[in-house]
Design a protein around this motif. Structure first.
Motif, mmCIF file in Angstrom:
data_model
loop_
_atom_site.group_PDB
_atom_site.id
_atom_site.type_symbol
_atom_site.label_atom_id
_atom_site.label_comp_id
_atom_site.label_asym_id
_atom_site.label_seq_id
_atom_site.Cartn_x
_atom_site.Cartn_y
_atom_site.Cartn_z
ATOM 1 N N PHE A 17 27.925 39.168 46.701
ATOM 2 C CA PHE A 17 29.177 39.002 45.959
ATOM 3 C C PHE A 17 29.528 37.530 45.681
ATOM 4 O O PHE A 17 30.596 37.259 45.139
ATOM 5 N N HIS A 20 30.255 35.720 42.004
ATOM 6 C CA HIS A 20 31.582 35.690 41.386
ATOM 7 C C HIS A 20 32.531 34.961 42.345
ATOM 8 O O HIS A 20 33.266 35.594 43.107
ATOM 9 N N GLU A 22 35.306 33.583 42.023
ATOM 10 C CA GLU A 22 36.725 33.905 41.881
ATOM 11 C C GLU A 22 37.109 35.171 42.637
ATOM 12 O O GLU A 22 38.295 35.430 42.899
ATOM 13 N N TRP A 23 36.115 35.996 43.007
ATOM 14 C CA TRP A 23 36.385 37.210 43.762
ATOM 15 C C TRP A 23 36.458 36.952 45.264
ATOM 16 O O TRP A 23 36.858 37.825 46.022
ATOM 17 N N PRO A 26 40.155 37.301 47.064
ATOM 18 C CA PRO A 26 40.660 38.691 47.003
ATOM 19 C C PRO A 26 39.816 39.663 47.822
ATOM 20 O O PRO A 26 40.354 40.517 48.531
ATOM 21 N N LEU A 27 38.472 39.547 47.728
ATOM 22 C CA LEU A 27 37.605 40.440 48.505
ATOM 23 C C LEU A 27 37.735 40.167 50.000
ATOM 24 O O LEU A 27 37.706 41.100 50.809
ATOM 25 N N GLU A 269 24.184 45.369 41.835
ATOM 26 C CA GLU A 269 25.594 45.354 42.226
ATOM 27 C C GLU A 269 26.019 46.725 42.728
ATOM 28 O O GLU A 269 26.798 46.844 43.668
#
Length: 314
Positions: A17, A20, A22-23, A26-27, A269
């Motif tokens: 992961f 990304h 930017e994730w 949040p993740l 993914e």
């Protein structure tokens, strides 16, 4: 291998992961909340079963062990996953990778065996109710659970030893959430035929064997339910099995997708999302499934809440 240069790998870099960035946060917050909820839900289930006399039955004895295994199972994976997300990639030594792989296989195997044992318990309860107490004695319950732990340890030990006697070389990057055998095999120097066989053996003696036990048990249960004359009686009897069936579908469905298929392609993914489901989401959902779909557990929860309110009252 003659004439070729290899850089042997002694540590791995987990990158799931991280493509990304930017994730990441949040993740991280999402999986941290899932983990805390998993610890709270499963610990609460264990305490509820221990303190409530109505739940001192074989089914809930097995459920308490399932909750304990789910706590351990998620604790093997999620902290490492959180480190990967927080640091945008995490380095893990080969030794730590082997330990994580062993513990994952150990607890995942126990989970499979416990779900099969719980299916057998439901079979005895529905199909042989008069003999239930004599069959599911305390000695039998302890023996079944002990067998699950011993078999899980054997599975984990054998797979770990066979996997980590291999040499890993080249790129040390693992685009996966933890040290599992399929992504590790992508880094093996030379032939990994024996290790591929181990995957198949694990699949045969753990997943399909447990699925056969569960399927046969529920086949007899369905036959017994169909012989009940009243629709209300059939519904009431089958309702005692719905929580277990839901847990079985969630856990085995994702494991079958990951392990009983061709693993020659690169992990996508979708594979990582599925791995998150059976390592993060399923341990979280199990206590919810058994509490929301089980009348006895709901009543025990309400009784505990009422006691808590009374004890707090002035």
């Amino acid at each position: 291998m003659a004439g070729r240069n290899y850089t042997f790998v002694t540590e791995f870099f987990l990158t799931a992961f991280t493509e990304h960035p930017e994730w990441g946060l949040p993740l991280f917050l999402l999986f941290l909340s899932f983990y805390l909820a998993t610890l709270l839900g499963n610990t609460g289930m264990i305490i509820l079963i221990q303190k409530n006399r109505r739940l001192q039955t074989p089914m809930y004895f097995f459920l308490s062990h399932l909750s304990f295994v789910d706590i351990c199972y998620s604790s093997v994976i999620i902290p490492q996953m959180l480190a990967v997300l927080w640091e945008h990639g995490s380095t893990i030594s080969q030794g730590r990778c082997a330990v994580q792989f062993f513990l994952f296989t150990f607890f995942a195997s126990i989970d499979c065996y416990l779900l099969a044992i719980m299916a057998y318990d439901r079979y005895v309860a529905v199909c042989q109710p008069l003999l239930y107490v004599t069959i599911m004695t305390e000695k039998a319950r302890v023996g079944l659970v002990t067998g699950a732990y011993v078999a899980g340890f054997s599975s984990g030990f054998i797979r770990t030893v066979t996997a980590f006697t291999l040499s890993f070389c080249g790129n040390n990057e693992i685009n996966f959430i933890f040290c599992d055998l399929p992504p590790l095999l992508k880094l093996v120097c030379g032939d990994s035929y024996i290790q591929e066989v181990v995957i198949i053996v694990f699949a045969i003696f753990v997943m399909p064997a447990c699925i056969v036990v569960i399927s046969v048990s529920y086949l007899f249960i369905i036959v017994a339910i169909m012989q009940i004359r009243s629709a209300g009686g059939r519904t009431k009897t089958f309702s005692t099995c719905t929580s277990h069936l839901t847990a079985v579908a969630l856990f085995f469905g994702t494991l079958i997708f990951m392990y009983l298929r061709d693993n020659t392609d690169q992990f996508s993914e979708r594979d990582r999302v599925v791995s998150v489901f059976y390592t993060v989401v399923t341990p979280l959902l199990n206590p919810l499934i058994y509490s929301l779909r089980n009348k006895e557990v709901k009543e025990a929860i309400m009784k505990s809440l009422r006691r808590s309110k009374i004890s707090r009252a002035p």
